[in-house]
Design an enzyme around this catalytic site. Structure first.
Site, PDB file in Angstrom:
ATOM      1  N   CYS A 137       0.830  -1.206   0.000  1.00 58.23           N
ATOM      2  CA  CYS A 137       0.000   0.000   0.000  1.00 58.23           C
ATOM      3  C   CYS A 137       0.860   1.250   0.000  1.00 58.23           C
ATOM      4  CB  CYS A 137      -0.954  -0.008   1.181  1.00 58.23           C
ATOM      5  SG  CYS A 137      -0.151  -0.281   2.771  1.00 58.23           S
ATOM      6  N   HIS A 147      -1.436   0.431   6.831  1.00 58.71           N
ATOM      7  CA  HIS A 147      -2.111   0.845   5.591  1.00 58.71           C
ATOM      8  C   HIS A 147      -1.830   2.313   5.310  1.00 58.71           C
ATOM      9  CE1 HIS A 147      -4.875   0.920   2.289  1.00 58.71           C
ATOM     10  NE2 HIS A 147      -5.651   1.817   2.870  1.00 58.71           N
ATOM     11  N   ASN A 195      -7.550   5.852  -2.308  1.00 59.85           N
ATOM     12  CA  ASN A 195      -7.284   4.656  -1.511  1.00 59.85           C
ATOM     13  C   ASN A 195      -7.196   3.443  -2.436  1.00 59.85           C
ATOM     14  OD1 ASN A 195      -7.194   2.586   0.385  1.00 59.85           O
ATOM     15  ND2 ASN A 195      -8.645   3.604   1.755  1.00 59.85           N
TER      16      ASN A 195
END
Length: 356
Positions: free
Chosen positions: A6, A112, A127
């Site tokens: 991520c 994250h 995202n």
């Protein structure tokens, strides 16, 4: 998103291009680990702190899952002349800068990372766990960031000039509208998997024993079905109201015609009797006037004691009057003739009406 990379997706979404690979970020992490090891060794390689540091995992800036620390991200952005500032730090909050005046944010919770960036004149949540970019309005941006802070996220403001990108140039000219929020990557797969799962014997038995009554329809389909029924009922009601209105108009017209016919019959009788009474009175008055006129003529003849010739001439003059007396008599005769003609026309009209 591939694995737990991520941080890599967060950086590439921020810069809007494939600028960093896992290998490059791993190299930065290893460099940071070596710098930390050298600092710890300055206190002595035989110290307890140094031995504890070596007993930890091979790296504190990355792991085998693909996670990278904030130090790795910060050093990667320094290559582009970008700097990270903690959003909720007292130093930044004292500046009183409105979030919509910034260019981008990097958000982190546990392992994250994701980017919130302004493209053109609109804000987007980039995202990597979503199926696509999520549009964020200017009025909702501050509330969105505050909600992330309540959920435990650390937010960093990206300071500096971001590289030019095609998306930013395009959105400078147009504005986009998003009708539906993008779903999470695993959300759609879970829904499709639930739909493919075989139903149990108990569920199938319940469905067999219960007759179909429309409750098994989807909520959206049921709403559309009910809306269609309501519209059809409204159309039927409108047609019925129009038919009732036309029927009422026809009945009222028929009733008015019948009332006119029924009202005309009794009205003719007194009108004819009244007109005949008027006619009789007018004729009686006319006869009295004529009789009075002849009696006056007879009195004049008797006073003159005329001869029989003169009497014959006077009798003749009664039928054809002389010029002097004729003027007065002709006016009365004309009045009488006009009255007779009007009375005669009235009688003919009444006779024709009675014959009809």
């Amino acid at each position: 998103q591939e694995g737990s990379l991520c941080a890599q997706h967060c950086l590439n979404n921020l810069l809007q291009g494939e600028y960093f690979s896992p290998v490059e970020l791993s190299s930065i992490a290893q460099q940071l680990d070596e710098e930390e090891r050298m600092r710890m060794a300055e206190g002595g390689v035989s110290s307890e702190e140094y031995r504890t540091f070596l007993q930890q995992q091979p790296s504190v800036n990355m792991d085998d899952s693909g996670f990278f620390s904030i130090q790795v991200i910060s050093n990667a952005l320094k290559v582009w002349g970008l700097e990270l500032i903690l959003f909720n730090s007292p130093e930044y909050q004292s500046l009183g800068i409105d979030p919509i005046n910034e260019k981008s944010f990097i958000c982190n919770y546990k392992e994250h990372w994701f980017t919130v960036r302004k493209l053109g004149k609109q804000w987007f949540n980039l995202n990597s766990l979503l199926m696509g970019p999520e549009l964020i309005s200017d009025t909702y941006l501050a509330l969105f960031l505050a909600q992330l802070q309540q959920e435990g996220y650390s937010i960093f403001v990206v300071k500096g000039d971001l590289p030019d990108c095609e998306a930013d140039q395009l959105l400078q000219m147009i504005r986009v509208q998003q009708m539906q929020r993008p779903k999470l990557i695993g959300e759609e797969a879970a829904q499709s998997r639930d739909q493919r799962l075989p139903r149990g014997d108990v569920d199938q038995a319940i469905e067999v024993n219960q007759p179909f009554d429309g409750t098994g329809m989807l909520d959206e389909d049921e709403e559309n079905f009910q809306r269609a029924l309501a519209l059809s009922r409204q159309e039927i009601d409108m047609e019925d109201e129009e038919a009732d209105l036309r029927r009422a108009i026809q009945l009222s017209m028929q009733g008015s015609r019948q009332s006119e016919l029924s009202g005309s019959l009794p009205q003719n009788v007194p009108q004819s009797s009244h007109s005949s009474q008027t006619d009789s009175l007018s004729s009686e008055e006319l006869r009295r006037r004529r009789q009075a006129y002849f009696e006056k003529q007879q009195q004049q003849l008797q006073q003159q004691d005329q001869t029989p010739d003169v009497q014959d001439q006077a009798t003749l003059s009664s039928s054809t009057p002389e010029p002097g007396a004729g003027n007065d008599m002709s006016e009365e005769d004309m009045l009488q003739a006009a009255m007779n003609m009007s009375l005669e026309s009235v009688r003919k009209h009444l006779n024709s009406e009675e014959e009809k």
